[in-house]
Write an enzyme that holds these catalytic residues in place. Structure first.
Site, PDB file in Angstrom:
ATOM      1  N   LYS A  86      -4.553  -6.674   3.351  1.00 25.43           N
ATOM      2  CA  LYS A  86      -4.517  -5.582   2.363  1.00 25.43           C
ATOM      3  C   LYS A  86      -5.915  -5.291   1.833  1.00 25.43           C
ATOM      4  O   LYS A  86      -6.284  -4.123   1.602  1.00 25.43           O
ATOM      5  CB  LYS A  86      -3.588  -5.964   1.203  1.00 25.43           C
ATOM      6  N   GLU A  92     -10.029   2.204   3.442  1.00 24.11           N
ATOM      7  CA  GLU A  92      -9.670   3.321   2.568  1.00 24.11           C
ATOM      8  C   GLU A  92     -10.895   3.826   1.795  1.00 24.11           C
ATOM      9  O   GLU A  92     -11.124   5.043   1.696  1.00 24.11           O
ATOM     10  CB  GLU A  92      -8.580   2.856   1.606  1.00 24.11           C
ATOM     11  N   HIS A 142      -7.626  -3.307   4.480  1.00 24.74           N
ATOM     12  CA  HIS A 142      -7.026  -1.964   4.429  1.00 24.74           C
ATOM     13  C   HIS A 142      -7.712  -1.132   3.346  1.00 24.74           C
ATOM     14  O   HIS A 142      -8.108   0.015   3.567  1.00 24.74           O
ATOM     15  CB  HIS A 142      -5.532  -2.091   4.125  1.00 24.74           C
ATOM     16  N   ASN A 143      -7.881  -1.730   2.156  1.00 25.01           N
ATOM     17  CA  ASN A 143      -8.505  -0.996   1.058  1.00 25.01           C
ATOM     18  C   ASN A 143      -9.976  -0.712   1.331  1.00 25.01           C
ATOM     19  O   ASN A 143     -10.499   0.324   0.917  1.00 25.01           O
ATOM     20  CB  ASN A 143      -8.354  -1.784  -0.240  1.00 25.01           C
ATOM     21  N   SER A 183       0.838  -1.203   0.000  1.00 23.80           N
ATOM     22  CA  SER A 183       0.000   0.000   0.000  1.00 23.80           C
ATOM     23  C   SER A 183       0.871   1.250   0.000  1.00 23.80           C
ATOM     24  O   SER A 183       1.896   1.317   0.675  1.00 23.80           O
ATOM     25  CB  SER A 183      -0.916   0.035   1.224  1.00 23.80           C
TER      26      SER A 183
END
Length: 470
Positions: free
Chosen positions: A184, A191, A187-188, A130
């Site tokens: 990940k 986001e 995480h996105n 990231s």
């Protein structure tokens, strides 16, 4: 003679930046791209790092250029392209060689690939990266899942190229097989939620308060000095302050309001639902991106229905408190999903360490992450970040502001789905008695599903309608 420490397949934006990052930290790198002209352009622009880069023209040449046991980083589009690259490399690899998928892969694919390659005597892991192009070039946040011993073989490279927070590398081995790519993905998802809520606040500033982009930019820049300090707040201020060199207008005013997505937000929702969870703030953000793509429909809707008169939102201080409260709730949903996945997939996910490796390099880096790591280590009451003392205090201060913000949006017809979803989540998680009593009554009425009672232990009770005719 094989002399490269690692090979990189795919020299697009991220792959090229990572290859240069690795070389800059002193590791010789062999590179290959399917389109030879891309390799040639990459080498031409490598400057002083050319001496640490070995260009190759085929999978066989790439493998031959890397010292054994080989480590090869694959940086191509997720899905079939990764499988094609692996198939092309396989004839030239030796037992013990390591393949690394550094793209935004579906973690189910990572689990499959690791099992398939392990059966062939090869090692494989998924590596979530990231930070965009800038992060990949100068220090991303890196989330690894796969065999621990495979990670140890390249740990020096990964920690060298990762972002650092107070000299702590923002990289970690998080568990076996798909653990890194799953983290990940979440995480996105966070986001997505964060970006959507920031955009909704901008919409209230613009449509409700009549703010110009430059005025809003100053507010975001001020917020970036306090509790809201984060990469996304920082770049929001810069985007709103920018001027289009062609027209002289604020840049944001000439950008079409259609937002793209690559699938990770959707995957977050799918996995949450499979685990019996609802990450409602992220869900609202993903839906908002989908709606943004339906420009023609939205234009037709605007012409058909008269919007209500704009309603002025609360002042900047209130909007900031509201955004902070909603941001905490988005993190809470993400951490809850990670905790559930750790149990389901038997991954030893360290949520505090995950928060720590997000403190620099990644897109959702923010001032909150230190406190999140500390709260996790202290033990989250009922597993909820929003119940941790420091965050409960933020919410007591911010929820009234979030109510005023969402109310103004609803009354003025300014869409704020993610902010509203965050508020609804908070209200449901802090309501001792909800309305599922009626739902259970309905289910028992039409399907004899039974229910629990409040006045005695046990399950499988039925209402009086079960004995009524018809």
């Amino acid at each position: 003679m094989a002399g490269a420490r690692i090979g990189v397949v795919g020299l697009g934006t991220m792959g090229g930046a990572l290859a240069l990052n690795i070389a800059e930290h002193g590791f010789p790198v062999a590179v290959w791209n399917r389109t030879e002209s891309v390799t040639e352009a990459f080498m031409a622009n490598a400057g002083a790092l050319r001496d640490r880069l070995t260009p190759t023209d085929s999978p066989a040449a790439l493998v031959a250029a890397v010292a054994q046991p080989r480590a090869i980083l694959i940086m191509v589009n997720a899905g079939a392209a990764v499988d094609a690259v692996i198939a092309g490399l396989l004839p030239y690899l030796s037992p013990g060689d390591l393949l690394i998928d550094g793209g935004n892969a579906d973690f189910h694919d990572t689990i499959r690939r690791e099992a398939d390659l392990s059966a062939k005597g090869l090692r494989f892991f998924g590596m979530g990266v990231s930070g965009g192009e800038e992060g990949a070039r100068h220090g991303p946040s890196i989330m690894v899942g796969g065999p621990a011993e495979a990670y140890e073989g390249v740990r020096d490279i990964i920690e060298a190229i990762a972002a650092r927070y107070q000299d702590d590398p923002c990289a970690a081995h998080l568990g076996p097989d798909g653990a890194g790519h799953f983290v990940k993905t979440v995480h996105n998802g966070i986001e997505y939620g964060d970006m959507q809520m920031i955009a909704e606040v901008w919409g209230l500033m613009r449509d409700g308060a009549g703010m110009k982009p430059a005025e809003a930019a100053k507010v975001f820049a001020d917020w970036d000095k306090g509790a809201l300090k984060s990469y996304l707040i920082e770049i929001t201020a810069k985007v709103l302050a920018a001027t289009d060199p062609e027209t002289g207008r604020p840049m944001v005013e000439v950008i079409e309001d259609r937002a793209g997505q690559k699938g990770t937000g959707r995957w977050t929702l799918i996995e949450a639902l499979k685990l019996g969870l609802s990450v409602t703030t992220i869900e609202a953000a993903v839906a908002a991106r989908s709606f943004s793509a339906q420009k023609d429909v939205r234009v037709a809707g605007a012409a058909l229905f008269s919007p209500p008169a704009p309603v002025a939102p609360p002042g900047a201080d209130d909007l900031g408190r509201a955004l902070l409260a909603a941001k905490i709730i988005a993190y809470d949903q993400g951490l809850t999903l990670l905790a559930a996945a750790a149990v389901e997939f038997k991954w030893p996910l360290d949520l505090a360490r995950i928060a720590e490796i997000w403190r620099a390099g990644c897109i959702i880096r923010s001032a909150l992450l230190n406190d999140i790591a500390g709260a996790v280590r202290a033990g989250l009451p009922e597993g909820q970040l929003i119940f941790a003392p420091a965050f409960a205090a933020h919410l007591r201060d911010g929820i009234p502001a979030l109510r005023r913000t969402v109310s103004a949006a609803a009354l003025g017809g300014t869409p704020a789905p993610a902010l509203a979803a965050a508020l609804a989540y908070f209200d449901q998680m802090t309501r001792a008695r909800g309305t599922a009593d009626l739902i259970q009554g309905q289910r028992d009425f039409f399907g004899a599903h039974g229910f629990s009672r409040t006045d005695r232990p046990g399950e499988g009770f039925h209402g009086p309608w079960a004995m009524a005719p018809g």
